[in-house]
Design a protein around this motif. Structure first.
Motif, PDB file in Angstrom:
ATOM      1  N   VAL A  91      -5.575   5.891  -3.180  1.00 54.47           N
ATOM      2  CA  VAL A  91      -5.696   4.460  -2.861  1.00 54.47           C
ATOM      3  C   VAL A  91      -5.636   4.273  -1.345  1.00 54.47           C
ATOM      4  O   VAL A  91      -6.461   3.570  -0.747  1.00 54.47           O
ATOM      5  CB  VAL A  91      -4.576   3.639  -3.556  1.00 54.47           C
ATOM      6  CG1 VAL A  91      -4.594   2.199  -3.060  1.00 54.47           C
ATOM      7  CG2 VAL A  91      -4.752   3.669  -5.070  1.00 54.47           C
ATOM      8  N   LEU A  92      -4.650   4.938  -0.705  1.00 47.68           N
ATOM      9  CA  LEU A  92      -4.506   4.858   0.754  1.00 47.68           C
ATOM     10  C   LEU A  92      -5.784   5.340   1.445  1.00 47.68           C
ATOM     11  O   LEU A  92      -6.262   4.716   2.385  1.00 47.68           O
ATOM     12  CB  LEU A  92      -3.333   5.731   1.219  1.00 47.68           C
ATOM     13  CG  LEU A  92      -1.921   5.136   1.146  1.00 47.68           C
ATOM     14  CD1 LEU A  92      -0.916   6.154   1.625  1.00 47.68           C
ATOM     15  CD2 LEU A  92      -1.804   3.866   1.974  1.00 47.68           C
ATOM     16  N   VAL A 118      -8.599   2.741   1.225  1.00 45.91           N
ATOM     17  CA  VAL A 118      -8.299   1.585   2.091  1.00 45.91           C
ATOM     18  C   VAL A 118      -8.586   1.941   3.547  1.00 45.91           C
ATOM     19  O   VAL A 118      -9.198   1.173   4.291  1.00 45.91           O
ATOM     20  CB  VAL A 118      -6.823   1.137   1.918  1.00 45.91           C
ATOM     21  CG1 VAL A 118      -6.445   0.115   2.982  1.00 45.91           C
ATOM     22  CG2 VAL A 118      -6.609   0.540   0.528  1.00 45.91           C
ATOM     23  N   THR A 130      -3.901  -0.659   9.812  1.00 48.82           N
ATOM     24  CA  THR A 130      -3.945   0.792   9.619  1.00 48.82           C
ATOM     25  C   THR A 130      -2.778   1.488  10.309  1.00 48.82           C
ATOM     26  O   THR A 130      -2.126   2.345   9.719  1.00 48.82           O
ATOM     27  CB  THR A 130      -5.275   1.386  10.145  1.00 48.82           C
ATOM     28  OG1 THR A 130      -5.462   0.986  11.498  1.00 48.82           O
ATOM     29  CG2 THR A 130      -6.449   0.941   9.316  1.00 48.82           C
ATOM     30  N   LEU A 164       0.824  -1.217   0.000  1.00 50.10           N
ATOM     31  CA  LEU A 164       0.000   0.000   0.000  1.00 50.10           C
ATOM     32  C   LEU A 164       0.858   1.267   0.000  1.00 50.10           C
ATOM     33  O   LEU A 164       0.538   2.244  -0.679  1.00 50.10           O
ATOM     34  CB  LEU A 164      -0.942   0.009   1.200  1.00 50.10           C
ATOM     35  CG  LEU A 164      -2.115  -0.985   1.124  1.00 50.10           C
ATOM     36  CD1 LEU A 164      -2.832  -1.077   2.457  1.00 50.10           C
ATOM     37  CD2 LEU A 164      -3.112  -0.560   0.035  1.00 50.10           C
ATOM     38  N   ILE A 180       0.658   1.210   8.724  1.00 50.15           N
ATOM     39  CA  ILE A 180       0.892   2.062   7.545  1.00 50.15           C
ATOM     40  C   ILE A 180       1.172   3.499   7.973  1.00 50.15           C
ATOM     41  O   ILE A 180       2.085   4.143   7.464  1.00 50.15           O
ATOM     42  CB  ILE A 180      -0.331   2.030   6.596  1.00 50.15           C
ATOM     43  CG1 ILE A 180      -0.535   0.615   6.036  1.00 50.15           C
ATOM     44  CG2 ILE A 180      -0.156   3.018   5.441  1.00 50.15           C
ATOM     45  CD1 ILE A 180      -1.853   0.401   5.319  1.00 50.15           C
TER      46      ILE A 180
END
Length: 408
Positions: free
Chosen positions: A150-151, A154, A292, A142, A295
């Motif tokens: 995109v992040l 998600v 989560t 990711l 990231i």
């Protein structure tokens, strides 16, 4: 209407996802098991403080189109003070996030282990946790894609998943609503609860989130007219995230278990009462919380390092990628070889609470500079709330230090 709402979603869900990590689940579980509903008021205080500080960070990012660490480096004129400030921020955020990353990945793995068990991969004398490696791989893909949209998608999905999991678990415990409202509005600090209060504040008002929010807000929004959207985004996401944390405390209050060794014990403690149904919800919530946070911690460290050292703060930049890769790699290595302890996670949250006054102080200083924000600098009311939060965080930080060293 719904499509417009999702289109206007900004970094808020990422900020909420960052503070609802396995550390939060662990701290909230311990608070619920040890003190019941009593410390719910501390969560309400934390939510208010987070909304105030994160709104400032978002406004700073939109108006200046720069990150907080970048502005601090530019605005501090004295060379010695500048170097000291940069060293303090870098060591606290970058090195601290490497330690957090191990806890984030371990916590996410704990969630899945309550369903599939402990899956180990033996290489010689070394046992590697396969689920930890899987979470690390998901985070790597990711982040490597390097696409903010995109992040964002998600994170919105994972935050909704996580929220449903923990809110459902809390409802299943059928809590006493009168006792909950009393605990929210009447602050009490039972014996030996001060470190738990500091940990609850430290795990919600996360210092690295202030840096992350400013950097992401300038990526999402480029016009000063977007400040209103940013405020709404921050308020909805942080309040929802705070409700999830409160639901974990409420769920943990139902556990009749003497020893809680990790966040997964919350699921095990609920199983005899509510069957395997709540266990699955909790496992999904823990896994989502781990992914989560695994990231956001490397992402925040990369933004802070880039701002402090004057690098290009872009998801596509090689130096930027190098920082988050190092943080992620350290987290995966420490987690997969079994580097996980509830005491380390709790201590990290307390350390966060002690670091908060320093970062909040830097933020308030910058938010009052006309040279940076012009007419968008803090109002008297915003400064009033900011100073109250700063004083409370200094008070709790000092009490935390004295408690750790057993001086009170």
């Amino acid at each position: 209407m719904i499509l417009k709402f999702f289109k206007n979603i900004g970094p808020g869900p990422l900020i909420a996802a960052a503070f609802i990590g396995p550390g939060t689940v662990t701290v909230c579980t311990l608070a619920g098991v040890n003190f019941g509903f009593t410390l719910l008021w501390a969560m309400v205080l934390s939510i208010f403080a987070t909304v105030v500080l994160q709104e400032m960070a978002a406004r700073l990012g939109i108006v200046s189109q720069k990150g907080l660490s970048e502005i601090i480096r530019e605005e501090i004129q004295h060379p010695v003070v500048k170097v000291l400030a940069i060293i303090l921020i870098l060591s606290a955020i970058v090195i601290g996030n490497a330690a957090y990353e191990a806890g984030n990945i371990s916590g996410g793995a704990l969630g899945m282990e309550t369903i599939v068990g402990n899956v180990l991969w033996q290489i010689g004398n070394l046992n590697l946790n396969v689920i930890s490696l899987l979470i690390g791989a998901i985070a790597f893909v990711l982040l490597y894609i390097g696409n903010y949209k995109v992040l964002e998608k998600v994170f919105v999905f994972l935050v909704i998943l996580m929220s449903l999991a923990f809110i459902t678990t809390a409802i299943l415990t059928q809590p006493n609503l009168t006792a909950i409202f009393k605990s929210i509005f009447i602050p009490k600090a039972p014996k030996d609860s001060i470190l738990s209060i500091i940990a609850l504040v430290g795990t919600t008002v996360v210092p690295y989130n202030i840096f992350l929010h400013a950097s992401l807000a300038k990526t999402k929004w480029t016009s000063k007219n977007d400040i209103k959207s940013a405020k709404k985004d921050t308020l909805i996401a942080v309040v929802l995230g705070g409700m999830v944390s409160m639901c974990i405390i409420i769920s943990a209050s139902a556990i009749q278990k003497e020893a809680i060794n990790n966040a997964a014990d919350l699921a095990l403690g609920l199983e005899p009462l509510f069957g395997s149904f709540s266990k699955y919800f909790l496992a999904i919530g823990l896994f989502a919380a781990g992914v989560t946070s695994s990231i956001t911690a490397p992402l925040a460290a990369a933004y802070v390092a880039s701002g402090c050292l004057g690098w290009q703060a872009s998801l596509k930049s090689k130096r930027f990628k190098a920082v988050w890769m190092v943080i992620l790699l350290l987290g995966v290595v420490f987690s997969s070889v079994g580097f996980k302890s509830i005491e380390i996670i709790k201590f990290a949250q307390v350390a966060n609470g002690i670091l908060l006054p320093v970062i909040a102080g830097f933020l308030l200083w910058v938010m009052n500079k006309s040279s940076v924000l012009g007419t968008y600098k803090n109002s008297k009311l915003q400064n009033f709330f900011g100073l109250i939060i700063l004083m409370i965080s200094i008070f709790l930080g000092l009490k935390g230090v004295l408690s750790v060293f057993e001086l009170i």
